[in-house]
Design a protein around this motif. Sequence first.
Motif, mmCIF file in Angstrom:
data_model
loop_
_atom_site.group_PDB
_atom_site.id
_atom_site.type_symbol
_atom_site.label_atom_id
_atom_site.label_comp_id
_atom_site.label_asym_id
_atom_site.label_seq_id
_atom_site.Cartn_x
_atom_site.Cartn_y
_atom_site.Cartn_z
ATOM 1 N N GLY A 163 35.367 8.174 -10.947
ATOM 2 C CA GLY A 163 35.184 9.605 -11.111
ATOM 3 C C GLY A 163 36.438 10.424 -10.928
ATOM 4 N N LYS A 164 37.493 9.808 -10.347
ATOM 5 C CA LYS A 164 38.756 10.527 -10.175
ATOM 6 C C LYS A 164 39.544 10.506 -11.491
ATOM 7 C CE LYS A 164 38.149 11.282 -5.733
ATOM 8 N NZ LYS A 164 37.866 12.635 -5.213
ATOM 9 N N ARG A 165 40.465 11.416 -11.609
ATOM 10 C CA ARG A 165 41.331 11.489 -12.779
ATOM 11 C C ARG A 165 42.056 10.158 -12.970
ATOM 12 N NH1 ARG A 165 44.780 15.569 -15.636
ATOM 13 N NH2 ARG A 165 46.868 14.661 -15.749
ATOM 14 N N GLY A 166 42.168 9.732 -14.214
ATOM 15 C CA GLY A 166 42.756 8.427 -14.514
ATOM 16 C C GLY A 166 44.266 8.420 -14.495
ATOM 17 N N ASP A 167 44.843 8.698 -13.327
ATOM 18 C CA ASP A 167 46.292 8.687 -13.133
ATOM 19 C C ASP A 167 46.661 7.452 -12.333
ATOM 20 O OD1 ASP A 167 46.274 11.173 -14.310
ATOM 21 O OD2 ASP A 167 46.668 12.294 -12.468
ATOM 22 N N LEU A 168 47.481 6.587 -12.905
ATOM 23 C CA LEU A 168 47.850 5.378 -12.170
ATOM 24 C C LEU A 168 49.199 4.846 -12.611
ATOM 25 C CD1 LEU A 168 47.335 2.683 -14.162
ATOM 26 C CD2 LEU A 168 44.970 3.310 -13.717
ATOM 27 N N VAL A 169 49.759 4.029 -11.734
ATOM 28 C CA VAL A 169 51.053 3.384 -11.954
ATOM 29 C C VAL A 169 50.850 1.876 -11.901
ATOM 30 C CG1 VAL A 169 53.417 3.145 -11.104
ATOM 31 C CG2 VAL A 169 52.187 5.300 -10.776
ATOM 32 N N ILE A 170 51.458 1.166 -12.814
ATOM 33 C CA ILE A 170 51.464 -0.295 -12.773
ATOM 34 C C ILE A 170 52.886 -0.718 -12.450
ATOM 35 C CG2 ILE A 170 50.999 -2.422 -14.051
ATOM 36 C CD1 ILE A 170 49.082 -0.788 -15.822
ATOM 37 N N LEU A 171 53.037 -1.398 -11.316
ATOM 38 C CA LEU A 171 54.355 -1.658 -10.742
ATOM 39 C C LEU A 171 54.606 -3.152 -10.611
ATOM 40 C CD1 LEU A 171 56.631 0.152 -9.184
ATOM 41 C CD2 LEU A 171 55.576 -0.807 -7.151
ATOM 42 N N CYS A 172 55.825 -3.577 -10.933
ATOM 43 C CA CYS A 172 56.250 -4.947 -10.665
ATOM 44 C C CYS A 172 56.743 -5.017 -9.224
ATOM 45 C CB CYS A 172 57.366 -5.359 -11.619
ATOM 46 S SG CYS A 172 58.100 -6.964 -11.222
ATOM 47 N N PRO A 173 56.053 -5.736 -8.332
ATOM 48 C CA PRO A 173 56.453 -5.721 -6.915
ATOM 49 C C PRO A 173 57.792 -6.404 -6.659
ATOM 50 C CG PRO A 173 54.659 -7.281 -7.272
ATOM 51 C CD PRO A 173 54.822 -6.524 -8.554
ATOM 52 N N GLU A 174 58.137 -7.404 -7.468
ATOM 53 C CA GLU A 174 59.411 -8.087 -7.244
ATOM 54 C C GLU A 174 60.593 -7.180 -7.593
ATOM 55 O OE1 GLU A 174 56.883 -9.570 -8.921
ATOM 56 O OE2 GLU A 174 56.268 -10.916 -7.286
ATOM 57 N N ARG A 175 60.504 -6.534 -8.730
ATOM 58 C CA ARG A 175 61.601 -5.663 -9.165
ATOM 59 C C ARG A 175 61.435 -4.228 -8.673
ATOM 60 N NH1 ARG A 175 62.293 -6.414 -15.481
ATOM 61 N NH2 ARG A 175 64.269 -5.357 -15.019
#
Length: 373
Positions: free
Chosen positions: A337-349
Amino acid sequence: MSWQITGGQILHDTLSEGALTLASGVIGTGTARHQLDARGFWILPGIVDLHGDAFERHLAPRRGMVSDLGANLGFVEGELAACGITTAWLAQFWSWEGGMRGPEFATRLAHALKATDLRLDMRMQLRLETHMIDDLKAVVDLAKETGLDYLLFNDHLPHKALESGKKPPRLNGSALKAGRSPEAHHAMMHALKARDAEVEGFVRAVMQALPDLRFGSHDDDAGLRDVWAARGVRIAEFPVSREAAVAARAQGHAVIMGAPNVLRGGSHNRGSVSAGDLVAEGLVDALASDYHYPAMIGAVFALVDRGICDLAQAWRLVSEGPAQVMGLTDRGILEAGKRGDLVILCPERRRVMGCFAAGRPVFLSGALAERLG
């Protein structure tokens, strides 16, 4: 357009395997038309930046070189998305300092933001100089015309130099930026300084005319924080001392600190408090990019690496925390239900591989983009 993001680790209180569906601009459940494989990556709430001025180099890369602000805002959007920032307040002066800090440029930027179609939620934080007393009507009109929601009171007058009769520091350079002679610029500073007694009434008039805005003060010491609190200003941005941050918390007001301060291990202004120390004491509600957008993610990992916070606590300072400061209950966490704001992050880099805003992709890079097939 709908997306299902699978295979990644989603950040709530901790990281855990799961899938997210984005449809109609919000986070939901179920299947979707488009699939995105996020294996090996973290899925984090979109970053909310309450104060950033790194946009200036895109809008005016050289003094006097200002072209189509609407088109150039697209380049700002690209940089923000590549840094995982999905909601951003562009910190823009309304100041006697002139040039890009002057009222004319602020007016152009506010109207450009309103007129330009952008995927990210980009707004303007108006940094109003407290001695721009004759501009009350113009400021109020601009706020109402363009939907301004955040105003920061600022005072850059070199009071000590003006009171002592000394030449203000960097006078020639600041005069050049303003398009004035040093003599005219100095005289204008003295004329503004002479109106110190009118500042209180001006500040209160602005706040009374714009009751729906959020108001902040900038670079407070403890004494100034008390003054601004008495005026009803409930956000303390970049307080310069621990005492000022403690005072703001005691007043029930929000404290915002600069992410570059955390990243470098202290303020670039000698004698100012370390943001990391304030975070460790639980005195900070939000971090802001200040002059460097990549510092938001850098500061998160600096806090984690130094053992000051765990990932969820540190990330909250750049997502849910700032959203709450601005009363935005629709973002900052990954929840149905929240706004579709997201980050996809590479944890190694520690690099942003993807960024979605209101359920739509704004930035995809590297291995993540290659998986679209």
